[in-house]
Design an enzyme around this catalytic site. Structure first.
Site, mmCIF file in Angstrom:
data_model
loop_
_atom_site.group_PDB
_atom_site.id
_atom_site.type_symbol
_atom_site.label_atom_id
_atom_site.label_comp_id
_atom_site.label_asym_id
_atom_site.label_seq_id
_atom_site.Cartn_x
_atom_site.Cartn_y
_atom_site.Cartn_z
ATOM 1 N N ASP A 61 -68.673 15.415 17.216
ATOM 2 C CA ASP A 61 -68.385 16.522 16.290
ATOM 3 C C ASP A 61 -69.123 16.336 14.961
ATOM 4 O OD1 ASP A 61 -66.468 17.013 18.340
ATOM 5 O OD2 ASP A 61 -65.000 15.820 17.242
ATOM 6 N N GLU A 107 -64.223 26.593 20.823
ATOM 7 C CA GLU A 107 -63.881 25.716 19.693
ATOM 8 C C GLU A 107 -65.153 25.323 18.957
ATOM 9 O OE1 GLU A 107 -62.031 22.310 21.559
ATOM 10 O OE2 GLU A 107 -63.959 21.408 22.080
#
Length: 323
Positions: free
Chosen positions: A20, A201
């Site tokens: 991420d 997401e």
């Protein structure tokens, strides 16, 4: 071992074991980096005047998880932003690492730091970002457009089957949204968004060529993980779900040829000379995983240049491919 591609001269991987990945280039000339650490127990920051320098830059722990309570487990996907003279970190945290009916129990939180250098000073907890529901919520990102600051995030709607959809809302301050104006802009609908889990997401925003582009990630976090793209005209009402057009196919996905598996959860930055838009993302260098892929630590942060088509849309290319 990192290798440097011939075209853009960026190390690949850029930072090892940081999923991420979030890179923000500030007006001070530094690139600021954060990402999920394998233990999911803290938020780390580093900075460098060059992107390649991030690999070996000194790291500082900005915040550690609580011993108990809502912010005590699975600290995921931190992002650092500079808003109105202060630094903010957005992140997701849960009260337990256990799941309930296949879902974690994350919520979104915000930290604030008024130091000039965010690697110094105190990070103050501003609390949870409240939305329409008390449900699984994560991956908050923020951007400004024409005087309005927006939040985009992923959340479980209790009335919609699946894990998460993407939502947008205007903000009244850096840790508060206008709940009454919260709208959904995408839900998993294509097969490539529903492998393993029904997931949208990890949104990231790029404003170019008269458009607002939002990338997002879909499906399970193994080799099926991939990126989709939303786009809207810059003159459109961004709170009108109908203005967002979604790519019918993934725009960035596993490449067996380059051995980049499960690319996704990206951010955007620019090259040192400001001439190239860059995609920062994570991917693994192998396909087969033992156990839950969330706990496999080898999602490495990577970077490569974006090219632009004649119609003004981004071409992300193939993960790991040289220019």
């Amino acid at each position: 071992m990192s290798t440097v591609t011939k075209g853009n001269q960026y190390a690949n991987p850029l930072v090892l074991q940081r999923a991420d990945p979030w890179v923000y280039r500030h007006t001070d000339g530094y690139y600021y980096f954060t990402g999920s650490v394998p233990a999911y127990d803290l938020i780390e920051l580093r900075r460098s005047k060059t992107l390649n320098g991030l690999a070996d830059a000194e790291t500082v722990v900005a915040w550690r998880k609580h011993e108990t309570g809502l912010m005590s487990a699975n600290i995921w996907a931190p992002e650092i932003h500079y808003i109105d003279g202060k630094w903010y970190i957005y992140f997701a945290a849960a009260w337990t690492a256990e799941t309930n009916e296949g879902l974690f129990d994350h919520r979104m939180f915000v930290l604030e730091n008024d130091s000039e250098n965010p690697l110094e000073g105190e990070w103050v907890e501003k609390g949870q970002i409240k939305t329409k529901w008390e449900s699984f919520a994560l991956d908050a990102t923020t951007f400004e457009h024409r005087g309005v600051r927006y939040l985009v995030w992923a959340q479980k709607d209790p009335d919609i089957v699946g894990n998460s959809n993407l939502y947008i809302a205007p903000m009244t301050n850096p840790w508060t949204i206008d709940i009454d104006k919260q709208v959904m802009i995408t839900t998993p609908e294509y097969d490539w968004e529903k492998i393993g889990f029904l997931v949208n997401e990890g949104a990231a925003v790029l404003k170019r060529n008269g458009k607002i582009f939002i990338t997002f990630s879909a499906s399970a976090t193994d080799f099926n993980y991939c990126m989709g793209l939303l786009s809207a005209d810059e003159n459109a009402d961004l709170l009108d779900p109908s203005v967002w057009e979604k790519s019918p196919e993934p725009v960035f996905s596993t490449s067996e040829e380059t051995e980049h598996y499960g690319p996704g959860h990206n951010s955007f930055t620019v090259s040192e000379d400001g001439k190239e838009d860059l995609l920062v993302y994570h991917a693994r260098s192998y396909k087969d995983i033992t156990g839950d892929p969330l706990y496999d630590p080898n999602r490495h942060a990577r970077v490569q240049a974006i090219t632009w088509r004649e119609d003004g849309t981004p071409d992300f290319g193939i993960p790991g491919a040289q220019k």
